[in-house]
Every structure is written in C-alpha cells, then in structure tokens.
Motif scaffolding. Sequence first.
Motif, short mmCIF file in Angstrom:
data_model
loop_
_atom_site.label_atom_id
_atom_site.label_comp_id
_atom_site.label_asym_id
_atom_site.label_seq_id
_atom_site.Cartn_x
_atom_site.Cartn_y
_atom_site.Cartn_z
N GLU A 103 -1.25 -17.37 -5.24
CA GLU A 103 -1.79 -17.94 -4.16
C GLU A 103 -2.87 -19.13 -4.32
OE1 GLU A 103 0.58 -19.54 -1.31
OE2 GLU A 103 1.49 -17.44 -1.41
N HIS A 158 6.89 -19.42 3.56
CA HIS A 158 6.51 -20.64 2.64
C HIS A 158 6.93 -22.12 2.68
CE1 HIS A 158 4.36 -17.30 0.46
NE2 HIS A 158 5.64 -16.89 0.35
N ALA A 214 6.42 -21.77 -6.51
CA ALA A 214 5.37 -20.94 -6.99
C ALA A 214 4.64 -20.53 -8.48
CB ALA A 214 5.28 -19.65 -6.13
N LEU A 262 11.44 -20.26 -4.53
CA LEU A 262 10.52 -18.83 -3.98
C LEU A 262 11.02 -18.26 -2.55
CD1 LEU A 262 7.95 -17.30 -4.54
CD2 LEU A 262 7.16 -19.06 -2.75
N ARG A 307 -3.29 -13.73 -3.90
CA ARG A 307 -1.15 -13.61 -3.19
C ARG A 307 -1.43 -13.19 -1.93
NH1 ARG A 307 1.09 -11.77 -7.76
NH2 ARG A 307 -0.62 -10.84 -9.62
N VAL A 353 11.92 -13.69 -2.37
CA VAL A 353 10.89 -12.64 -1.95
C VAL A 353 12.22 -12.67 -0.78
CG1 VAL A 353 8.92 -13.95 -2.29
CG2 VAL A 353 9.77 -15.55 -0.78
N THR A 370 3.47 -13.21 -3.87
CA THR A 370 3.44 -14.75 -4.91
C THR A 370 1.88 -14.82 -5.01
OG1 THR A 370 5.09 -14.99 -2.93
CG2 THR A 370 4.02 -16.75 -4.24
N HIS A 407 8.87 -20.57 -10.40
CA HIS A 407 9.31 -20.32 -9.80
C HIS A 407 10.35 -20.87 -8.97
CE1 HIS A 407 9.54 -15.60 -10.67
NE2 HIS A 407 7.88 -15.26 -10.06
#
Length: 231
Positions: free
Chosen positions: A194, A138, A174, A129, A187, A133, A192, A126
């Motif tokens: 992680e 982030h 991400a 981000l 996540r 989301v 997302t 992505h």
Amino acid sequence: MSRPVIGITCYVEPAQFTVWDMTTALLPYAYVEHVARAGGQPVIIPPAGDPAELAGRLDGLIIAGGGDIDPARYGSTAHEQTGYVRKFRDEAEFGLMRAALEANLPFLGICRGLQVLNVALGGTLHQHLPEVVGHAGHSPAPGTFGRVPVRLSPALAEIYRDDRLLPAHYHHQAIDRPGHGLEVTARSEDGTIEAVELVGHPFALAVQWHPEADEDGPLFDALLTAAKRDD
C-alpha cells in the motif's frame, strides 16, 4: 517567502460543465485544496507537450490517480479488467517521473502515481487485485471508496503519528514485484503493498490509497516540508 510550486498531473477525459460537453483536462479539486492548505502553490500539469521539461521549475510533484497503465510497459498483456488506459498520459507521466527523480524533486505518488513510480523503476503490477486477495474491498463499487486497514512502517507512522490507518481506497490494481530501490512502507491486512519509498531519495513516497479524500492531509504536509527544505 513565496509558496513552493507543486505540480499535479491530471486526467484528460470527456466532461460536462455548464453548457459544455467536451474533452477536458481535469483533476479532483481536493488535490488542489490540500496543497494550498499545506502552504504550496498548486499547478495542474496536463499530459501535453513535454512535461518533463517542467521538473526544474517545480519545487515538488504529485502524480495523481487515474486509469490503468499500459501493461506492455511492464512486459504483460492486458487483463480483461484492465481499463481506462491512456497511452498519451503514460508517456507524459513516465517522462516527468524520470526527470523528477533525476532532479531529486520531492515527490508524492497517489494511487496511479504509486504504480507509475513502481513500473518506471522496473516493477510489475497485479492487474486485477480481487483475483489475488479474494475480495473487492479495495474498490467496492463504482464511485465508492473502500476503507481497508493498513499497517505502516515506523517512518510512515511518524508522518501519520500512528502505525495503523483506515484510509480511502479505490484501486483494482497494486504492486506485484517492487521496482528497483523501493522499500515497502505499508501493507493492508490482506498483504497488498500500500505504500513505498525510494531509498536514498530525499523525499519520494507513494501510496496506493487516496489521501486527498480525507480532511487531514499529513502526506501533503510532509511533501511541502520537503519542498521548502529543498528550496
């Protein structure tokens, strides 16, 4: 017993220090401190020459944070928010990543390092981000870490001794599609990805957050344990 040699990739950017203003190979010193504290000998690897040749001389590798990967590497065109692309760094780190995996070298990817691992294994990203989301938690502001909760897999929870974490985030990209052989191991609450691990590799772990920003460093300890075992 000698300390395991841990290579850490670095930035090449304009920088100012003492009376100088010039292009510099640089790395936040927290990476160095964590590796040394965990019992390793840190060695900074600039994206020059052929870093892949070093894989056989290292006991472990960290691909550190940095700018965005050239989207052409995963078949996309650049988003307007994609930036700080350094194609020479991409070239060096993708070669080093492939050599490290072929040599079963213990590996830790941090932020950009996770993305290098993912794209090297055929995954996609992505590119911005917040559009996915719906928030900027982030990467809340320039030079400011966000604290976004993440849920850890049992394997990663063993390293942290907890299945929930509030780590330091600073990323606007991400994983979209995970690369071949990667297992998602953490996540965030917004979904997302992680953290990932490479299935079948002795130790190949990558996280989207910045563990070097915190005082405790269980991921660095885990990397050094793997490097000593492999020695």
